[in-house]
Design a protein around this motif. Structure first.
Motif, PDB file in Angstrom:
ATOM      1  N   ASN A 377      -6.409  46.795  25.384  1.00  0.00           N
ATOM      2  CA  ASN A 377      -6.679  45.649  26.247  1.00  0.00           C
ATOM      3  C   ASN A 377      -7.641  46.053  27.356  1.00  0.00           C
ATOM      4  OD1 ASN A 377      -4.423  47.317  27.074  1.00  0.00           O
ATOM      5  ND2 ASN A 377      -4.050  45.863  28.738  1.00  0.00           N
ATOM      6  N   THR A 380      -7.320  41.923  29.443  1.00  0.00           N
ATOM      7  CA  THR A 380      -5.968  41.439  29.697  1.00  0.00           C
ATOM      8  C   THR A 380      -5.153  42.500  30.424  1.00  0.00           C
ATOM      9  OG1 THR A 380      -6.085  40.151  27.655  1.00  0.00           O
ATOM     10  CG2 THR A 380      -3.917  40.459  28.641  1.00  0.00           C
ATOM     11  N   GLU A 439      -8.895  42.545  21.503  1.00  0.00           N
ATOM     12  CA  GLU A 439      -9.080  41.295  22.233  1.00  0.00           C
ATOM     13  C   GLU A 439     -10.165  40.429  21.583  1.00  0.00           C
ATOM     14  OE1 GLU A 439      -7.764  42.054  26.785  1.00  0.00           O
ATOM     15  OE2 GLU A 439      -9.727  42.843  26.232  1.00  0.00           O
ATOM     16  N   ASN A 467      -7.014  32.698  29.253  1.00  0.00           N
ATOM     17  CA  ASN A 467      -6.599  33.997  29.797  1.00  0.00           C
ATOM     18  C   ASN A 467      -7.418  34.263  31.049  1.00  0.00           C
ATOM     19  OD1 ASN A 467      -5.362  36.489  30.087  1.00  0.00           O
ATOM     20  ND2 ASN A 467      -6.572  37.475  28.485  1.00  0.00           N
ATOM     21  N   GLY A 470      -7.800  37.638  32.910  1.00  0.00           N
ATOM     22  CA  GLY A 470      -6.919  38.559  32.201  1.00  0.00           C
ATOM     23  C   GLY A 470      -5.473  38.474  32.632  1.00  0.00           C
TER      24      GLY A 470
END
Length: 783
Positions: A377, A380, A439, A467, A470
């Motif tokens: 990630n 995120t 991702e 998102n 993140g």
């Protein structure tokens, strides 16, 4: 001895002597050959004092000698020379290689492959150059390697085959340039899409081909084959469909179902596939005896049995087993019991086709979660992923919980791929959970269009980010305009407020409405924060505050002094402040029966907290639906109602209920309910109502057309009423409860540009001044 016998003896002796002589000669010949062999072997050995490399321009001679592996003064054989030749050629740097020994000298002559000047793609239209460039290994200013170029061509052809273009051909061409340079050109013939002309099944008795085709991701080519991507043949998709079919049958009690094979036959013209799934359904099983047994001290079996929702006679489903296990393990945690596992023990009864389930409460191994590692990630935050786990470091390890956490991570929609695996930690009683994610983009900018008989043509522009920064937050900005409505909205959602299963939402909205059916226009500014959280397995509760500023206006040219609406518009701007709640209980597609479910909604808003208008508004809705006739027909019943109470009897048209086509079909949005007529000769004002009640009954079914067209039919019957006012007059009609009855047929067309719905209605019972709408058409599309 006679003379004759002596003659025979003499002949035999002569023959014996000749045989002995021949044997001796053969022996001498073999000996000579054996003596000569070392000389022959020695004649194939070489020892070179000088080694010359010729023809190389970019590659150093030392590099060529290194590939050859031959040194000065070294004794080598003919096999060694052949090995040197193969190694130099295998380096991929040389087009031709010659090795020529001459006495004590060795000449190695090479011809280098050219350097790639540039790489071009010709004939491609479906895949752009940038996408193709990412699929190949060959690079400009690097040495041309024919083997790599061939692999690149194969990779490009494979990319086209994944799009269903099985006839695509890719040919690498080399165009020579000066100074030992060359252009590498990939000549591409894309070919046509190899569509799936037919998907059929062999061995299915319980469900029709039509029903099973709706389950699959693979679709048949239809009217809109140019827009539907699922109608192209992709091997990986067929493999996925096999698993989808198995899940479909297992969830309906067919525990012995299996796919024995999938045949994909290419048409003679090579422009279409005929795909056949060979399946064995087996028998449908239902739950038999449900029991529980405890092998853990402190866990009472009867308490766990009472917590189960499964009843005998219900169609068997693995999902119900999983949800029951989760429910019992949560009960164990509430009782303070750690390392408790629920083991379902299944007994098969062939006589009555039932499965007895014994839920055994057992003690699992004492294993703890040492840590949770998250990798991959980049945008995120770790906490967004960790929030999907119901366990933390130091908790008892539960494999089922890890599987459910993995599904929740995938359901976020933030990742192309998410793998969750457990491995042994620093000691045998410790487990490390590894989370590897890839991702993908989560933001989008979309443009859309709508059309409805009531609102006309509309345009939608929407930006959304699922998102945000993140953090797992959802943010959207939208603008929608139609002939009668302009709508601007901002929405924000934090799904895990304070790290808990508590969703915080915020809505900011501004609307300007000028309905054609009425004389007024309305402007609304809204501010609404909310908190939402689950209260049961299928239940969710939302608490909210709503602040609204509403401006009701009537143009001077349309004013009718003394009318109810004009009196309400004279109050000017109104500030509405309210607290409310709503409860939602939904078992559709998640309950005990995959074909049936209910939706229950109930909500209230209490106005007057600092605002200009006091009210209590209550709404309720109940939906029940089921699939019958081998899941071909969907039956649905909807009951909906609402009540508005104004202690000061000062409600306005914008506060009261209006029945649009979503609530009751067959009439225009302001077509039924209390109406004021007679103040002037042309007055016909719809006033809305303080109360409404509607019942809708409908059935959706296939029309016998190929399902790839996405066209289904429906019939419906609506009955309802809208009534009640705070302020009335002698000119008001239909203020009392009066039922209207409507029947109709529907045509549903699920197209790639959006769902289309056509409603044709006929009012069986109505009032004189009700405004009918015999045809209704809606479409919503995203571009």
């Amino acid at each position: 001895m006679t003379k004759q016998k002596r003659a025979v003896t003499r002949v035999q002796a002569q023959e014996t002597t000749k045989l002995t002589q021949r044997s001796f000669a053969i022996f001498l010949l073999i000996s000579a050959l054996l003596l000569a062999l070392p000389g022959i072997a020695l004649a194939q050995n070489y020892q070179f004092n000088t080694i010359n490399v010729e023809g190389n321009q970019r590659i150093e001679s030392a590099a060529v000698l290194n590939y050859a592996g031959i040194k000065k003064g070294q004794t080598v054989s003919a096999g060694d020379l052949n090995g040197a030749y193969q190694r130099i050629l295998a380096s991929g740097l040389f087009e031709t290689v010659e090795i020529t020994p001459s006495g004590t000298s060795l000449k190695i002559k090479v011809e280098e492959f050219p350097t790639i000047n540039l790489i071009r793609f010709e004939g491609n239209a479906r895949l752009k150059d940038d996408a193709l460039a990412g699929m190949i290994q060959s690079q400009s200013r690097h040495v041309l390697n024919p083997s790599i170029a061939e692999r690149d061509a194969a990779n490009i052809a494979e990319a086209y085959s994944l799009q269903g273009r099985m006839a695509a051909r890719v040919t690498p061409r080399v165009i020579r340039r000066s100074e030992n340079r060359a252009d590498l050109v990939f000549e591409i013939f894309e070919g046509g899409v190899t569509e799936i002309e037919r998907v059929s099944f062999v061995g299915n008795k319980e469900f029709s081909d039509r029903r099973l085709r709706r389950v699959l991701g693979t679709k048949q080519a239809g009217l809109l084959r140019g827009l539907i991507k699922q109608d192209t043949f992709v091997t990986d998709r067929v493999e996925f469909d096999k698993q989808v079919l198995r899940d479909f049958y297992l969830s309906r009690g067919f525990v012995d179902f299996r796919t024995t094979g999938v045949n994909a036959e290419l048409a003679r013209e090579r422009d279409g596939y005929f795909v056949t799934f060979n399946i064995q359904e087996g028998q449908q099983f239902k739950f038999g005896k449900i029991s529980a047994v405890s092998e853990v001290k402190g866990a009472v079996a009867s308490e766990y049995l009472d917590a189960l929702k499964i009843k005998p006679g219900v169609v068997y489903s693995p999902l119900l087993i999983e949800s029951s296990i989760a429910r019992l393990e949560r009960l164990a945690l509430k009782q303070g019991l750690d390392f408790v596992r629920v083991d379902p023990r299944i007994t098969r009864n062939e006589r009555d086709l039932s499965l007895d389930i014994e839920f055994a409460i057992v003690r699992g191994p004492r294993i703890f979660v040492e840590r949770i590692d998250v990798e991959g990630n980049t945008a995120t935050l770790d906490r967004v992923i960790r929030q999907q786990f119901r366990i933390v470091e130091g908790d008892p390890f539960n494999p089922r919980e890890i599987r459910e956490s993995a599904e929740r991570i995938r359901a976020l929609g933030f990742f192309e791929n998410a793998e969750v695996n457990a491995r042994e930690g620093s000691s045998p009683d410790q487990v490390v959970v590894d989370v590897d994610v890839v991702e993908k983009p989560t933001g989008s900018l979309s443009f859309g269009g709508t059309y409805s008989t009531n609102d006309g043509i509309g345009i939608i522009v929407k930006f959304s980010e699922n998102n945000f920064l993140g953090r797992g937050q959802k943010l959207s900005l939208s603008f929608a305009t139609a002939s009668e409505l302009d709508d601007y909205a901002f929405t924000f959602v934090e799904p895990f407020l304070l790290g808990r299963d508590l969703a915080f939402g915020l809505v900011l909205r501004y609307q300007e409405a000028e309905p054609d059916q009425v004389r007024f226009s309305n402007t609304v500014g809204e501010f609404s924060p909310s908190l939402s959280f689950p209260v049961s397995e299928f239940g969710n509760l939302t608490l909210k505050y709503t602040g609204k500023n509403e401006k009701l206006q009537i143009a001077a040219s349309q004013a009718i002094p003394g009318s109810i609406i004009d009196s309400e518009a004279a109050t000017g701007d109104i500030w509405k402040s309210s607290l409310g709640y709503s409860y939602r209980y939904d078992t559709r597609d998640r309950g005990l029966d995959p074909n049936s479910g209910v939706l229950l909604e109930f909500g209230q808003d209490f106005g007057g907290l600092g605002g200009d208008y006091e009210f209590i508004q209550t709404t309720a809705k109940a939906v029940a639906q089921t699939r019958v006739y081998h899941e071909e027909i969907t039956l649905r019943a909807v009951f909906e109602g609402g009540a508005l109470y104004s202690p000061n009897r000062d409600s306005r048209i914008t506060d009261r209920f209006v029945l649009n086509s979503q609530k009751m079909r067959g009439f225009e949005p302001f077509g039924i309910g209390p109406r004021e007529r007679g103040v002037t000769a042309t007055q016909d004002d719809a006033l809305g109502g303080n109360y409404f009640a509607v019942a809708r009954f409908e059935a959706e079914f296939p029309l016998g057309l190929p399902e790839e067209y996405g066209i289904n039919g429906g019939v419906f019957y609506d009955v309802g009423s809208l009534w009640g006012l705070d302020n009335s007059s002698a000119n008001v009609l239909y203020e009392d409860f009066s039922l209207r009855h409507v029947i109709g047929v529907s045509l549903f067309w699920d197209t790639p540009i959006g769902p289309l719905r056509f409603n044709f209605t006929k009012a069986l019972r109505k009032e004189t001044y009700d405004v009918e709408q015999n045809f209704d058409f809606t479409i919503s599309a995203q571009f």
